[in-house]
Design a protein around this motif. Sequence first.
Motif, PDB file in Angstrom:
ATOM      1  N   LYS A 128      11.810  47.408  14.798  1.00  0.00           N
ATOM      2  CA  LYS A 128      13.083  47.386  15.452  1.00  0.00           C
ATOM      3  C   LYS A 128      14.160  47.953  14.879  1.00  0.00           C
ATOM      4  O   LYS A 128      15.321  47.495  14.605  1.00  0.00           O
ATOM      5  CB  LYS A 128      13.383  45.781  15.607  1.00  0.00           C
ATOM      6  N   LEU A 129      13.839  49.163  14.441  1.00  0.00           N
ATOM      7  CA  LEU A 129      14.787  50.086  13.937  1.00  0.00           C
ATOM      8  C   LEU A 129      15.364  51.139  14.965  1.00  0.00           C
ATOM      9  O   LEU A 129      16.396  51.646  15.158  1.00  0.00           O
ATOM     10  CB  LEU A 129      14.313  50.793  12.930  1.00  0.00           C
ATOM     11  N   LEU A 130      14.287  51.379  15.923  1.00  0.00           N
ATOM     12  CA  LEU A 130      14.708  52.312  17.053  1.00  0.00           C
ATOM     13  C   LEU A 130      14.488  51.773  18.256  1.00  0.00           C
ATOM     14  O   LEU A 130      13.492  51.048  18.464  1.00  0.00           O
ATOM     15  CB  LEU A 130      13.567  53.601  16.627  1.00  0.00           C
ATOM     16  N   THR A 135      19.439  51.859  15.447  1.00  0.00           N
ATOM     17  CA  THR A 135      20.108  50.558  15.185  1.00  0.00           C
ATOM     18  C   THR A 135      21.318  51.027  13.879  1.00  0.00           C
ATOM     19  O   THR A 135      20.926  51.521  13.075  1.00  0.00           O
ATOM     20  CB  THR A 135      19.338  49.381  14.889  1.00  0.00           C
ATOM     21  N   THR A 136      22.468  50.336  14.173  1.00  0.00           N
ATOM     22  CA  THR A 136      23.456  50.324  12.957  1.00  0.00           C
ATOM     23  C   THR A 136      23.051  49.155  12.209  1.00  0.00           C
ATOM     24  O   THR A 136      24.107  48.917  11.136  1.00  0.00           O
ATOM     25  CB  THR A 136      24.767  50.468  13.615  1.00  0.00           C
ATOM     26  N   GLN A 148       6.505  55.245  16.469  1.00  0.00           N
ATOM     27  CA  GLN A 148       6.063  53.989  17.036  1.00  0.00           C
ATOM     28  C   GLN A 148       6.236  52.891  15.737  1.00  0.00           C
ATOM     29  O   GLN A 148       6.519  51.632  16.054  1.00  0.00           O
ATOM     30  CB  GLN A 148       4.622  54.075  17.111  1.00  0.00           C
ATOM     31  N   ARG A 149       6.079  53.224  14.443  1.00  0.00           N
ATOM     32  CA  ARG A 149       6.475  52.369  13.483  1.00  0.00           C
ATOM     33  C   ARG A 149       7.816  51.958  13.405  1.00  0.00           C
ATOM     34  O   ARG A 149       8.233  50.751  13.150  1.00  0.00           O
ATOM     35  CB  ARG A 149       6.261  52.924  12.054  1.00  0.00           C
ATOM     36  N   GLU A 193      19.302  48.404  25.313  1.00  0.00           N
ATOM     37  CA  GLU A 193      17.920  47.727  24.892  1.00  0.00           C
ATOM     38  C   GLU A 193      18.197  46.796  23.613  1.00  0.00           C
ATOM     39  O   GLU A 193      17.489  45.824  23.299  1.00  0.00           O
ATOM     40  CB  GLU A 193      16.891  48.869  24.600  1.00  0.00           C
ATOM     41  N   GLU A 194      18.896  47.457  22.571  1.00  0.00           N
ATOM     42  CA  GLU A 194      19.008  46.842  21.295  1.00  0.00           C
ATOM     43  C   GLU A 194      19.898  45.841  21.404  1.00  0.00           C
ATOM     44  O   GLU A 194      19.414  44.591  20.991  1.00  0.00           O
ATOM     45  CB  GLU A 194      19.803  47.774  20.249  1.00  0.00           C
TER      46      GLU A 194
END
Length: 337
Positions: free
Chosen positions: A99-101, A42-43, A93-94, A107-108
Amino acid sequence: MRPTPEVDEEGRSADSSPPHEQGRSATLLVRYNGRIAAMYLTTRTRAFRVGPEKHLVCNAITGSIVVVSDAGLRLLEELRHGELDSCDSESLQRLKEEKLLFASQEEEETYFLGVCRRAWQDFRRHAPRSYTFIVNTHCNFDCPYCFEQEAFRARASSLSHEQIEAAFRIVDRHAAKQAQVQAPTFEIFGGEPLLPGSRPILDEIMERISVRGYKASLQTNGYFLSDNVDFFVRHRDHVALVQVTLDGPRNVHDRRRVPRSGQPTFDKIVSGIEALAREDLPIHMSIRMNVDRDNVDFLEEMAEIYARQGWSADSRFSFTAAPVDNRSASLKDTVGL
C-alpha cells in the motif's frame, strides 16, 4: 536520477525542505513490461536509516514498517520525484501490496477511509467503556487549586435513585452491544463521595456494580475515610482502588488541603489510610501529591514519610506526583504557578 537524501544519526532527513514538500507526490507515468501505466505514490510514509544498506519505511496507512535496501529507497525516491523511466513488474507489485503505490490519489483516499472506518468500528465494539459517577457536587474542603468552581460546589446536589437507575440502563445497553474484551471501568467521584449522608448513594452504586461483576475506583480527600472503613469491607471484592491526596508534610498539606471548618486535616487523613490498611483488604491505595512551586521541594520528605508509615514496603500502595494545571487565572496568585 535524484540522489537519496542524507539522513542524520537519529534518522532525520537532512533535506531542508518542509515536511509537506518532502512528502509531495503526484500521479506518475511508469513504464514496465513495455507498457506505460499511471501510478500514485502515497505521501503517508517516512523513511529512517538504521544501518548500512538498511532503511525502515513507516507506512501510516497500514501501520506497517518495511525494511528496504539503499536500492529500494532510491526506487521510492525516484517514484516520488517522477524520475523513474521504467520499473519491473515484481517491484511494482510489491509496492502495491504494501500500500505504497496506488492507481490514483482517489484510490488511496478510498482505501484510507476504509481503514479509518474499520478501526473506528473495531474500537466501538471492543474498547472498554469508562463511567464516572459524580456522587455529589459539594465538598467539605476548599482547596485553592480545585478545578471545580465554587458555584458548582455550592449547589449541594446529589445523585438520585432515578439517575443511578438510568445510568446503569446505559451501562447494560452498551454491554449487550459490545463484544467485551475488558470489563467497563467505574470511577466514583465528587464533590466528596464520602461526605456524611452519601452512603445510601454509594451503596446503591456499588451494589449495582457488584451484581454485574465489575469493579470501581473511588477518589476521596480522605477526611471521612476512617468513618467509612465498613463500606470498603462490605464491598472489598469490587472496590479496586482508593485514591487519597496528601499534598506534603503536615505543615505544608494543612495550608493547601483546607476544610471549610479551617481545622488541620493531615493527621486525620493519615489515620484513615492506616485504618483502611489494617483491614488487609485487596484494595489498592493510591496516594497522590498535587505538585506546584509551593510544595515541589517536599517530595523527598514525603518519600521519607511514606517509608516511616510502612507504605513504601506495602505492595497495595502506590504514589503519584501530579502537576497542578492552571485551569483559571486566579490560580497564579493562590498557589504560585
